[in-house]
Scaffold this motif. Structure first.
Motif, short mmCIF file in Angstrom:
data_model
loop_
_atom_site.label_atom_id
_atom_site.label_comp_id
_atom_site.label_asym_id
_atom_site.label_seq_id
_atom_site.Cartn_x
_atom_site.Cartn_y
_atom_site.Cartn_z
N GLY A 64 0.76 -1.15 0.07
CA GLY A 64 0.22 0.16 0.06
C GLY A 64 0.82 1.16 -0.10
O GLY A 64 0.51 2.39 -0.28
N ALA A 65 2.06 1.39 0.42
CA ALA A 65 3.08 2.40 0.57
C ALA A 65 4.51 1.72 0.55
O ALA A 65 4.54 0.48 0.88
CB ALA A 65 2.85 3.07 1.65
N VAL A 66 5.31 2.23 0.36
CA VAL A 66 6.90 2.07 0.29
C VAL A 66 7.28 2.59 1.68
O VAL A 66 7.25 3.69 2.13
CB VAL A 66 7.57 2.97 -0.70
N ARG A 67 7.34 1.40 2.47
CA ARG A 67 8.22 1.80 3.93
C ARG A 67 9.51 1.78 4.11
O ARG A 67 10.20 0.80 3.51
CB ARG A 67 7.23 0.68 4.80
N LEU A 68 10.12 2.71 4.52
CA LEU A 68 11.57 2.80 4.79
C LEU A 68 11.88 2.46 6.24
O LEU A 68 11.16 2.63 7.27
CB LEU A 68 12.07 4.26 4.44
N GLU A 69 13.33 2.04 6.22
CA GLU A 69 13.92 1.87 7.70
C GLU A 69 14.61 2.98 8.05
O GLU A 69 15.12 3.11 9.10
CB GLU A 69 15.17 0.98 7.26
N ARG A 70 14.24 4.21 7.65
CA ARG A 70 14.97 5.65 8.14
C ARG A 70 13.73 6.66 8.08
O ARG A 70 12.62 6.34 7.76
CB ARG A 70 15.71 6.17 6.86
N SER A 71 14.17 7.45 8.92
CA SER A 71 13.24 8.68 9.11
C SER A 71 13.12 9.48 8.24
O SER A 71 13.82 9.63 7.23
CB SER A 71 13.69 9.61 10.39
N ASP A 72 11.93 10.16 8.17
CA ASP A 72 11.76 11.44 6.96
C ASP A 72 12.75 12.37 6.97
O ASP A 72 13.22 12.85 5.84
CB ASP A 72 10.33 11.99 7.14
N LEU A 73 13.35 12.72 8.17
CA LEU A 73 14.40 13.86 8.43
C LEU A 73 15.59 13.31 7.66
O LEU A 73 16.34 13.85 7.10
CB LEU A 73 14.66 14.08 9.82
N HIS A 74 16.04 11.90 7.97
CA HIS A 74 17.23 11.46 7.40
C HIS A 74 17.09 11.48 5.82
O HIS A 74 17.97 11.95 5.23
CB HIS A 74 17.41 9.94 7.68
N VAL A 75 16.01 11.00 5.25
CA VAL A 75 15.73 11.31 3.76
C VAL A 75 15.70 12.63 3.22
O VAL A 75 16.51 13.04 2.40
CB VAL A 75 14.34 10.58 3.12
N GLU A 76 14.93 13.53 4.21
CA GLU A 76 15.17 15.13 3.76
C GLU A 76 16.38 15.71 3.60
O GLU A 76 16.77 16.68 2.76
CB GLU A 76 14.27 15.70 4.63
N SER A 77 17.41 15.26 4.81
CA SER A 77 18.85 15.72 4.64
C SER A 77 19.71 15.13 3.78
O SER A 77 20.84 15.42 3.68
CB SER A 77 19.41 15.52 6.06
N GLY A 78 19.35 14.04 2.77
CA GLY A 78 19.99 13.35 1.87
C GLY A 78 20.44 14.02 0.67
O GLY A 78 20.38 15.23 0.69
N PHE A 79 20.49 13.20 -0.31
CA PHE A 79 21.18 13.81 -1.59
C PHE A 79 19.93 14.04 -2.67
O PHE A 79 18.92 13.36 -3.01
CB PHE A 79 21.86 12.72 -2.33
N ASP A 80 20.28 15.19 -3.44
CA ASP A 80 19.28 15.80 -4.24
C ASP A 80 19.25 14.89 -5.52
O ASP A 80 20.54 14.40 -6.02
CB ASP A 80 19.46 17.02 -4.78
#
Length: 138
Positions: A82-98
Motif C-alpha cells: 500500500g506504501a513504500v515503507r523505509l527503515e529510515r526517518s523522514d528527516l534522514h531522507v530530507e537531509s540526503g542527496f538531491d
C-alpha cells in the motif's frame, strides 16, 4: 577513488524492470515512524540487470513547485504494501542527496549508499535487499 555506474531513469522508456512488481512509482513513501516522506516519482535502474537501485522521492512544495527530489537506495525499503515503507526517518531522507535529472557528467552514487549505511550494489558480496527479493505483488 570515484566509481560511477550508469543508472537509467525508468520513465525514459529505454528499458523495463526485470520484475514488474518493482515499479512503485506513484506510491506514497512512509518512514520508520509512519510519517509520510513523499511519493516515489522515479526509479533509477541498473541497465545491466534491469533492477531498481535508487528511488527518487518527491516531497514538499505545492502543485509540484518547490518540490525536493531525494535519492533513496532500495536497500532502505523494509516493506511495500500500500506504501513504500523505509527503515529510515523522514528527516534522514530530507537531509540526503538531491536528484539531478540531467547531471552534467557521470554520477558517483557511492556517497548516497554511504549516507544511508548500505553497501553499493556493484561491490562484491552485495546482498539483495528485501525490495528486490520480495515474492509477492502489491
Amino acid at each position: 577513488m570515484t566509481t560511477t555506474h550508469e543508472l537509467v531513469p525508468l520513465g525514459t522508456g529505454e528499458l523495463t524492470l526485470a520484475e514488474d512488481q518493482d515499479d512503485v512509482r506513484g506510491m506514497p513513501v512512509m518512514d520508520v515512524r509512519d510519517h509520510r516522506v513523499g511519493e516515489v516519482e522515479e526509479i533509477l535502474v541498473d541497465p545491466e540487470q534491469r533492477r531498481a537501485r535508487l528511488l527518487v522521492v518527491a516531497s514538499g512544495g505545492v502543485l509540484g513547485l518547490a518540490q525536493h527530489h531525494r535519492l533513496v537506495p532500495v536497500d532502505a525499503v523494509s516493506r511495500v504494501h500500500g506504501a513504500v515503507r523505509l527503515e529510515r526517518s523522514d528527516l534522514h531522507v530530507e537531509s540526503g542527496f538531491d536528484y539531478d535529472p540531467e547531471p552534467p557528467g557521470p554520477v558517483d552514487y557511492r556517497p548516497v549508499y554511504s549516507y544511508f549505511g548500505y553497501t553499493p550494489f556493484w561491490e562484491d558480496g552485495y546482498p539483495d535487499p528485501y525490495f528486490l527479493d520480495r515474492r509477492w505483488a502489491r
